[in-house]
Design a protein around this motif. Structure first.
Motif, short mmCIF file in Angstrom:
data_model
loop_
_atom_site.label_atom_id
_atom_site.label_comp_id
_atom_site.label_asym_id
_atom_site.label_seq_id
_atom_site.Cartn_x
_atom_site.Cartn_y
_atom_site.Cartn_z
N PRO A 1 -4.81 29.23 26.81
CA PRO A 1 -6.11 29.51 27.42
C PRO A 1 -7.31 28.95 26.66
CG PRO A 1 -5.22 31.50 26.42
CD PRO A 1 -4.14 30.46 26.35
N SER A 2 -7.19 28.76 25.35
CA SER A 2 -8.33 28.25 24.57
C SER A 2 -8.71 26.84 25.02
CB SER A 2 -8.00 28.25 23.08
OG SER A 2 -7.71 29.54 22.62
N ALA A 3 -7.72 25.96 25.12
CA ALA A 3 -7.99 24.59 25.57
C ALA A 3 -8.50 24.59 26.99
CB ALA A 3 -6.72 23.75 25.45
N ALA A 4 -7.95 25.47 27.84
CA ALA A 4 -8.41 25.55 29.23
C ALA A 4 -9.86 25.99 29.30
CB ALA A 4 -7.53 26.53 30.01
N ALA A 5 -10.25 26.97 28.48
CA ALA A 5 -11.62 27.47 28.49
C ALA A 5 -12.62 26.38 28.09
CB ALA A 5 -11.74 28.68 27.57
N PHE A 6 -12.32 25.65 27.02
CA PHE A 6 -13.23 24.61 26.57
C PHE A 6 -13.28 23.44 27.56
CE2 PHE A 6 -12.83 26.60 22.31
CZ PHE A 6 -14.18 26.73 22.03
N SER A 7 -12.15 23.09 28.17
CA SER A 7 -12.14 22.02 29.17
C SER A 7 -12.97 22.42 30.38
CB SER A 7 -10.70 21.72 29.60
OG SER A 7 -9.93 21.26 28.53
N SER A 8 -12.82 23.66 30.82
CA SER A 8 -13.59 24.15 31.96
C SER A 8 -15.08 24.20 31.63
CB SER A 8 -13.10 25.55 32.35
OG SER A 8 -13.89 26.11 33.37
N TYR A 9 -15.41 24.64 30.43
CA TYR A 9 -16.81 24.71 30.01
C TYR A 9 -17.45 23.32 30.02
CZ TYR A 9 -20.88 26.07 27.17
OH TYR A 9 -22.15 26.30 26.72
N GLY A 10 -16.72 22.33 29.48
CA GLY A 10 -17.24 20.98 29.46
C GLY A 10 -17.45 20.42 30.85
N GLU A 11 -16.50 20.68 31.76
CA GLU A 11 -16.63 20.21 33.13
C GLU A 11 -17.79 20.90 33.84
OE1 GLU A 11 -16.46 18.64 36.76
OE2 GLU A 11 -15.52 17.87 34.94
N ALA A 12 -17.95 22.20 33.63
CA ALA A 12 -19.07 22.92 34.25
C ALA A 12 -20.40 22.39 33.76
CB ALA A 12 -18.95 24.41 33.94
N GLN A 13 -20.49 22.09 32.48
CA GLN A 13 -21.74 21.57 31.93
C GLN A 13 -22.06 20.19 32.50
OE1 GLN A 13 -21.80 20.88 27.70
NE2 GLN A 13 -23.97 21.37 27.57
N ARG A 14 -21.04 19.35 32.63
CA ARG A 14 -21.27 18.00 33.14
C ARG A 14 -21.75 18.00 34.59
NH1 ARG A 14 -16.85 16.57 29.66
NH2 ARG A 14 -15.31 17.27 31.17
N SER A 15 -21.27 18.95 35.39
CA SER A 15 -21.58 18.96 36.82
C SER A 15 -22.71 19.93 37.19
CB SER A 15 -20.32 19.32 37.61
OG SER A 15 -19.83 20.60 37.23
N SER A 16 -23.28 20.63 36.22
CA SER A 16 -24.30 21.63 36.52
C SER A 16 -25.70 21.02 36.53
CB SER A 16 -24.24 22.76 35.49
OG SER A 16 -25.31 23.67 35.68
N LYS A 17 -26.55 21.56 37.40
CA LYS A 17 -27.96 21.17 37.41
C LYS A 17 -28.71 21.76 36.22
CE LYS A 17 -28.14 20.88 42.47
NZ LYS A 17 -28.75 21.44 43.70
N ASN A 18 -28.12 22.80 35.61
CA ASN A 18 -28.75 23.47 34.47
C ASN A 18 -28.04 23.13 33.16
OD1 ASN A 18 -30.50 24.98 36.27
ND2 ASN A 18 -28.71 26.23 36.74
N ARG A 19 -27.54 21.90 33.05
CA ARG A 19 -26.73 21.54 31.87
C ARG A 19 -27.51 21.69 30.56
NH1 ARG A 19 -27.48 16.49 34.43
NH2 ARG A 19 -25.46 16.76 35.44
N GLU A 20 -28.83 21.54 30.62
CA GLU A 20 -29.63 21.66 29.40
C GLU A 20 -29.68 23.10 28.88
OE1 GLU A 20 -30.81 19.17 27.72
OE2 GLU A 20 -30.09 17.72 29.19
N ASN A 21 -29.37 24.05 29.76
CA ASN A 21 -29.44 25.46 29.37
C ASN A 21 -28.12 25.98 28.79
OD1 ASN A 21 -31.06 27.82 29.19
ND2 ASN A 21 -29.99 28.71 30.95
N PHE A 22 -27.08 25.16 28.87
CA PHE A 22 -25.78 25.59 28.32
C PHE A 22 -25.90 25.72 26.80
CE2 PHE A 22 -24.24 24.82 32.43
CZ PHE A 22 -22.91 25.21 32.52
N GLY A 23 -25.33 26.81 26.29
CA GLY A 23 -25.43 27.10 24.87
C GLY A 23 -26.65 27.92 24.51
N LYS A 24 -27.53 28.15 25.49
CA LYS A 24 -28.74 28.92 25.25
C LYS A 24 -28.77 30.22 26.06
CE LYS A 24 -31.27 24.56 24.72
NZ LYS A 24 -32.33 23.70 25.31
#
Length: 490
Positions: free
Chosen positions: A267-290
């Motif tokens: 699940p760890s690799a799945a979580a980080f892969s999903s997070y990266g994909e969500a950030q790449r496709s999100s309109k709010n990518r600049e807000n990720f991590g904040k």
């Protein structure tokens, strides 16, 4: 078939089974929320108690503990920036900033909704597409694993914060420390002490990197910090927020299902892969991590999406998907059921009972999450000066309890000091953790691939699956470079 399902439903829908599943879910949530107390530990400790139970209730108890602990890790990740489990480390990136903004309740609710969604979709995948996914998993060998890890490592660019260079430095340090200990051929690297020959465990590195620096901040910067307790805040996830996060939730669930069905990924690799994909496709990518709810939705749906799909290779092929399903394999065999193709021939009724029980457990997970949320919310009201020694004690106890080793405790404290210096020099911790978790799988599958081909590197792009992951990785790298060039010109 319908008659078999009705019989199985009647057998599962008893007060005894519901109490067993509820106890497993609650126990898993509590254990998962304690730093260092992993789901593997919970399932292993519960295994002896299942010897005198009926087969299906015993398996359902272990599954419920697994699911509860996977969600429970997000609670401490959000409230005190101390992931209870390795798979919840990604949730820390946006969960804790939301808690600092007074939106801990909102973050906990989003984690719960995403966990239940991922878990339910994972259960459906187990029921309806177990056979095709199991066949896909069989087609994935060392070259495919290697390219998958390369693609997963591209998430480093998304969690590097303001400086991609510092993110890459952090990832390189993570890859370096991942090589400590014995390699697949029996050679020792960086074995400065006898204990270091066994390498660095994920739990002490993870908790040391995220929890201990926060405690040191409280001590070092106590005069500059407000001692006002963190508030739970508005705990409602609005309809607009849920709709905005639904895409990340569904994509994360599917990523978790696919990666969970591949033995050894986790699940760890799945979580980080999903997070990266969500950030790449999100309109709010600049807000990720904040403090972005989409980030929580992506990571939690993916790590819980693995819960059901890790059972796919176990039930269909008799191959455990991870350590926990390895323990469950023992439970199956203790009760006279041998996982594999013949399981569906010899124990079809028990399989149907297991499927229905897992669907019920998703509903119980939602109820347990809602019920415990108010209890856990009191953590956010404890003043930082009082919270620091409590968290430190939990960290030390949890890490020592894993293997009764002072070496792990020393690793925890050293990584805590290391993480604090990373904070002082503005080096992000997330890329380090991603590289540290994926590094061993990356190296092992590279060396296995080259061993199979007798040193010919062309094996790394020898199948359609390797080309797919290689193309995705190249695409992400090109997009990242373009974004960095645009920032430099701006």
């Amino acid at each position: 078939m319908l008659n078999d399902l009705l019989v199985a439903f009647q057998a599962v829908a008893t007060i005894e089974n519901f109490l067993i599943m509820a106890a497993g879910i609650w126990g898993g949530v509590i254990i998962g929320a304690i730093p260092g107390m992993t789901g593997t530990m919970a399932v292993t400790l519960a295994l002896p108690f299942t010897f005198y139970m009926q087969p299906i209730p015993s398996i359902l108890l272990l599954v419920a503990l697994y699911k509860g602990s996977t969600y429970g890790g997000s609670v401490s990740a959000i409230l005190i920036k101390t992931p209870g489990t390795a798979s919840a480390a990604c949730t820390t990136l946006d969960g804790y900033p939301l808690a600092q903004q007074g939106k801990a309740g909102k973050a906990l609710n989003m984690a719960l909704y995403s966990s239940c969604t991922g878990d339910f979709i994972s259960n459906l995948s187990l029921i309806f597409i177990a056979a095709p996914l199991a066949l896909l998993a069989l087609r994935i060998g060392p070259p495919e694993y290697f390219m998958l890890m390369i693609f997963a490592l591209t998430t480093v660019a998304g969690v590097s914060g303001r400086s991609l260079l510092l993110g890459l430095v952090s990832a390189c340090l993570g890859l370096l420390l991942a090589t400590v200990g014995e390699d697949m051929y029996g050679s020792f690297r960086f074995d400065l002490t006898v204990d270091m020959q066994s390498g660095l465990a994920v739990a002490p590195v993870l908790i040391g990197l995220f929890a201990i620096p926060e405690l040191l901040k409280i001590i070092v910067f106590r005069n500059n910090q407000s001692h006002k307790p963190m508030q739970l805040g508005d705990n409602r996830v609005t309809r607009d927020e849920l709709r905005r996060s639904l895409k990340a939730m569904l994509k994360g669930s599917m990523i978790g299902v696919v990666m969970g069905a591949i033995p050894g990924i986790g699940p760890s690799a799945a979580a980080f892969s999903s997070y990266g994909e969500a950030q790449r496709s999100s309109k709010n990518r600049e807000n990720f991590g904040k403090g972005e709810l989409e980030g929580i939705a992506a990571s939690e749906s993916a790590n819980n999406g693995c819960c059901g799909s890790t059972m796919i290779p176990l039930l269909a092929l008799g191959v455990p998907g991870d350590v926990i399903t390895g323990v469950m394999l023992g439970a199956f065999m203790i009760h006279g059921m041998t996982p594999g193709p013949m399981l569906f021939e010899n124990n079809l009724n028990e399989v149907y009972m297991l499927f229905i029980g897992m669907l019920f457990s998703s509903i119980l997970l939602f109820g347990a999450g809602k019920a415990t949320m108010r209890f856990f919310s009191h953590i956010s009201r404890i003043p930082p000066g009082l919270m620091a020694p409590i968290v430190l004690a939990l960290c030390l106890f949890g890490i020592f309890s894993i293997s009764n080793s002072m070496y792990d405790v020393i690793v925890l404290l050293v990584m805590g000091v290391f993480g604090f210096f990373m904070f002082l020099f503005a080096i992000p911790a997330a890329p380090f953790l991603i590289a540290f978790i994926l590094g061993p799988m990356l190296e092992e599958n590279l060396r296995r691939s080259l061993a199979l081909s007798r040193g010919d590197p062309s094996i790394l792009v020898s199948s359609p699956i390797t080309w797919l992951f290689a193309s995705l990785a190249i695409f992400v790298v090109v997009v990242t470079i373009r974004q960095q060039l645009k920032k430099a010109k701006a």
